[in-house]
Design a protein around this motif. Structure first.
Motif, mmCIF file in Angstrom:
data_model
loop_
_atom_site.group_PDB
_atom_site.id
_atom_site.type_symbol
_atom_site.label_atom_id
_atom_site.label_comp_id
_atom_site.label_asym_id
_atom_site.label_seq_id
_atom_site.Cartn_x
_atom_site.Cartn_y
_atom_site.Cartn_z
ATOM 1 N N PHE A 1 1.748 0.489 -54.912
ATOM 2 C CA PHE A 1 1.995 -0.473 -55.980
ATOM 3 C C PHE A 1 3.082 0.033 -56.913
ATOM 4 O O PHE A 1 3.087 1.189 -57.312
ATOM 5 C CB PHE A 1 0.694 -0.728 -56.765
ATOM 6 N N ASP A 2 4.011 -0.813 -57.249
ATOM 7 C CA ASP A 2 5.123 -0.491 -58.152
ATOM 8 C C ASP A 2 6.047 0.593 -57.569
ATOM 9 O O ASP A 2 6.774 1.245 -58.289
ATOM 10 C CB ASP A 2 4.614 -0.048 -59.516
ATOM 11 N N SER A 3 5.930 0.838 -56.277
ATOM 12 C CA SER A 3 6.770 1.816 -55.556
ATOM 13 C C SER A 3 6.675 3.231 -56.108
ATOM 14 O O SER A 3 7.631 4.002 -56.034
ATOM 15 C CB SER A 3 8.233 1.359 -55.568
ATOM 16 N N ASN A 4 5.519 3.593 -56.674
ATOM 17 C CA ASN A 4 5.399 4.962 -57.200
ATOM 18 C C ASN A 4 3.997 5.543 -57.032
ATOM 19 O O ASN A 4 3.572 6.359 -57.817
ATOM 20 C CB ASN A 4 5.834 5.011 -58.670
ATOM 21 N N GLN A 5 3.296 5.146 -55.990
ATOM 22 C CA GLN A 5 1.966 5.686 -55.754
ATOM 23 C C GLN A 5 2.006 6.565 -54.502
ATOM 24 O O GLN A 5 1.978 6.067 -53.384
ATOM 25 C CB GLN A 5 0.947 4.557 -55.586
ATOM 26 N N ASP A 6 2.071 7.859 -54.720
ATOM 27 C CA ASP A 6 2.209 8.805 -53.622
ATOM 28 C C ASP A 6 1.041 9.772 -53.491
ATOM 29 O O ASP A 6 1.029 10.577 -52.558
ATOM 30 C CB ASP A 6 3.493 9.624 -53.788
ATOM 31 N N CYS A 7 0.082 9.737 -54.409
ATOM 32 C CA CYS A 7 -1.013 10.707 -54.381
ATOM 33 C C CYS A 7 -2.345 10.010 -54.119
ATOM 34 O O CYS A 7 -2.533 8.853 -54.453
ATOM 35 C CB CYS A 7 -1.054 11.495 -55.683
ATOM 36 N N LEU A 8 -3.263 10.744 -53.542
ATOM 37 C CA LEU A 8 -4.528 10.212 -53.051
ATOM 38 C C LEU A 8 -5.667 10.512 -54.021
ATOM 39 O O LEU A 8 -5.857 11.667 -54.424
ATOM 40 C CB LEU A 8 -4.820 10.853 -51.687
ATOM 41 N N ILE A 9 -6.403 9.467 -54.411
ATOM 42 C CA ILE A 9 -7.602 9.672 -55.221
ATOM 43 C C ILE A 9 -8.820 9.125 -54.488
ATOM 44 O O ILE A 9 -8.718 8.283 -53.602
ATOM 45 C CB ILE A 9 -7.528 8.993 -56.605
ATOM 46 N N MET A 10 -9.988 9.616 -54.918
ATOM 47 C CA MET A 10 -11.253 9.091 -54.437
ATOM 48 C C MET A 10 -11.862 8.255 -55.562
ATOM 49 O O MET A 10 -11.987 8.715 -56.698
ATOM 50 C CB MET A 10 -12.211 10.208 -54.051
ATOM 51 N N LEU A 11 -12.208 7.044 -55.217
ATOM 52 C CA LEU A 11 -12.855 6.135 -56.150
ATOM 53 C C LEU A 11 -14.348 6.450 -56.237
ATOM 54 O O LEU A 11 -14.886 7.155 -55.381
ATOM 55 C CB LEU A 11 -12.646 4.692 -55.668
ATOM 56 N N PRO A 12 -15.042 5.908 -57.243
ATOM 57 C CA PRO A 12 -16.482 6.158 -57.359
ATOM 58 C C PRO A 12 -17.283 5.758 -56.117
ATOM 59 O O PRO A 12 -18.323 6.343 -55.833
ATOM 60 C CB PRO A 12 -16.890 5.315 -58.570
ATOM 61 N N SER A 13 -16.790 4.811 -55.354
ATOM 62 C CA SER A 13 -17.473 4.367 -54.137
ATOM 63 C C SER A 13 -17.302 5.349 -52.980
ATOM 64 O O SER A 13 -17.965 5.223 -51.958
ATOM 65 C CB SER A 13 -16.910 3.012 -53.703
ATOM 66 N N GLY A 14 -16.383 6.317 -53.135
ATOM 67 C CA GLY A 14 -16.049 7.223 -52.045
ATOM 68 C C GLY A 14 -14.860 6.741 -51.238
ATOM 69 O O GLY A 14 -14.346 7.459 -50.385
ATOM 70 N N MET A 15 -14.424 5.514 -51.505
ATOM 71 C CA MET A 15 -13.232 4.976 -50.836
ATOM 72 C C MET A 15 -11.991 5.594 -51.479
ATOM 73 O O MET A 15 -12.063 6.163 -52.569
ATOM 74 C CB MET A 15 -13.189 3.449 -50.973
ATOM 75 N N TRP A 16 -10.848 5.459 -50.817
ATOM 76 C CA TRP A 16 -9.607 6.078 -51.274
ATOM 77 C C TRP A 16 -8.606 5.039 -51.779
ATOM 78 O O TRP A 16 -8.592 3.903 -51.346
ATOM 79 C CB TRP A 16 -8.948 6.836 -50.148
ATOM 80 N N ASP A 17 -7.733 5.508 -52.668
ATOM 81 C CA ASP A 17 -6.646 4.690 -53.203
ATOM 82 C C ASP A 17 -5.440 5.591 -53.410
ATOM 83 O O ASP A 17 -5.596 6.789 -53.652
ATOM 84 C CB ASP A 17 -7.076 4.059 -54.529
ATOM 85 N N ASP A 18 -4.252 5.013 -53.312
ATOM 86 C CA ASP A 18 -3.055 5.765 -53.671
ATOM 87 C C ASP A 18 -2.727 5.446 -55.126
ATOM 88 O O ASP A 18 -2.855 4.312 -55.567
ATOM 89 C CB ASP A 18 -1.883 5.454 -52.734
ATOM 90 N N ARG A 19 -2.347 6.467 -55.863
ATOM 91 C CA ARG A 19 -2.037 6.317 -57.287
ATOM 92 C C ARG A 19 -0.793 7.113 -57.635
ATOM 93 O O ARG A 19 -0.382 8.010 -56.900
ATOM 94 C CB ARG A 19 -3.197 6.834 -58.155
ATOM 95 N N ASN A 20 -0.244 6.789 -58.793
ATOM 96 C CA ASN A 20 0.889 7.549 -59.306
ATOM 97 C C ASN A 20 0.427 8.969 -59.597
ATOM 98 O O ASN A 20 -0.616 9.180 -60.217
ATOM 99 C CB ASN A 20 1.418 6.873 -60.577
ATOM 100 N N CYS A 21 1.195 9.933 -59.181
ATOM 101 C CA CYS A 21 0.805 11.342 -59.288
ATOM 102 C C CYS A 21 0.766 11.867 -60.723
ATOM 103 O O CYS A 21 0.271 12.974 -60.952
ATOM 104 C CB CYS A 21 1.752 12.208 -58.460
ATOM 105 N N VAL A 22 1.255 11.099 -61.699
ATOM 106 C CA VAL A 22 1.284 11.587 -63.080
ATOM 107 C C VAL A 22 -0.054 11.438 -63.789
ATOM 108 O O VAL A 22 -0.268 12.022 -64.840
ATOM 109 C CB VAL A 22 2.385 10.894 -63.925
ATOM 110 N N HIS A 23 -0.979 10.661 -63.217
ATOM 111 C CA HIS A 23 -2.287 10.476 -63.855
ATOM 112 C C HIS A 23 -3.088 11.773 -63.822
ATOM 113 O O HIS A 23 -2.933 12.597 -62.923
ATOM 114 C CB HIS A 23 -3.085 9.374 -63.157
ATOM 115 N N MET A 24 -3.949 11.937 -64.796
ATOM 116 C CA MET A 24 -4.775 13.140 -64.861
ATOM 117 C C MET A 24 -6.213 12.808 -64.466
ATOM 118 O O MET A 24 -6.902 12.092 -65.170
ATOM 119 C CB MET A 24 -4.720 13.749 -66.262
ATOM 120 N N PHE A 25 -6.596 13.314 -63.305
ATOM 121 C CA PHE A 25 -7.967 13.222 -62.817
ATOM 122 C C PHE A 25 -8.381 14.619 -62.381
ATOM 123 O O PHE A 25 -7.553 15.506 -62.208
ATOM 124 C CB PHE A 25 -8.076 12.267 -61.621
ATOM 125 N N ASN A 26 -9.654 14.804 -62.178
ATOM 126 C CA ASN A 26 -10.133 16.082 -61.644
ATOM 127 C C ASN A 26 -9.704 16.212 -60.195
ATOM 128 O O ASN A 26 -9.664 15.233 -59.463
ATOM 129 C CB ASN A 26 -11.661 16.156 -61.749
#
Length: 108
Positions: free
Chosen positions: A56-81
């Motif tokens: 989305f928005d041509s800048n989502q290159d990093c992988l996160i895990m959602l609360p459901s255990g499913m995956w999403d790509d997100r912008n790498c600048v966000h701060m998550f554990n």
């Protein structure tokens, strides 16, 4: 694997709660839509949510895990554990070698 994904979700929940988003060590920074693990291990499992990865928005290159255990790509600048994998040496009897090499004590 499904088992690893389930264990990572449990660890993320334990550390930060049921609604936590956690970084997984995967990205497609080098080649869009070609995700790789940071440790170069084989990418042989995925668990994408819906139409993801969608870049989305041509800048989502990093992988996160959602609360459901499913995956999403997100912008790498966000701060998550971050969830990291460390090598675990198992003894011949299947027990974990806690000192990573002290065979006589831990593997007995």
């Amino acid at each position: 694997s499904l088992a690893e994904n389930t264990a990572l979700r449990a660890a993320c929940t334990l550390q930060r709660g049921v609604d936590a988003l956690c970084w997984l060590a995967g990205n497609d920074k080098a080649v869009e839509d070609t995700f790789v693990w940071a440790d170069n291990s084989t990418w042989n499992y995925d668990n994408w949510f819906g139409i993801n990865p969608d870049n989305f928005d041509s800048n989502q290159d990093c992988l996160i895990m959602l609360p459901s255990g499913m995956w999403d790509d997100r912008n790498c600048v966000h701060m998550f554990n971050a969830m990291c994998a460390l090598p675990n040496d198992l003894c011949g009897n299947g027990r974990w070698d806690a000192d990573q090499g002290e065979l006589a004590t831990d593997c007995g």
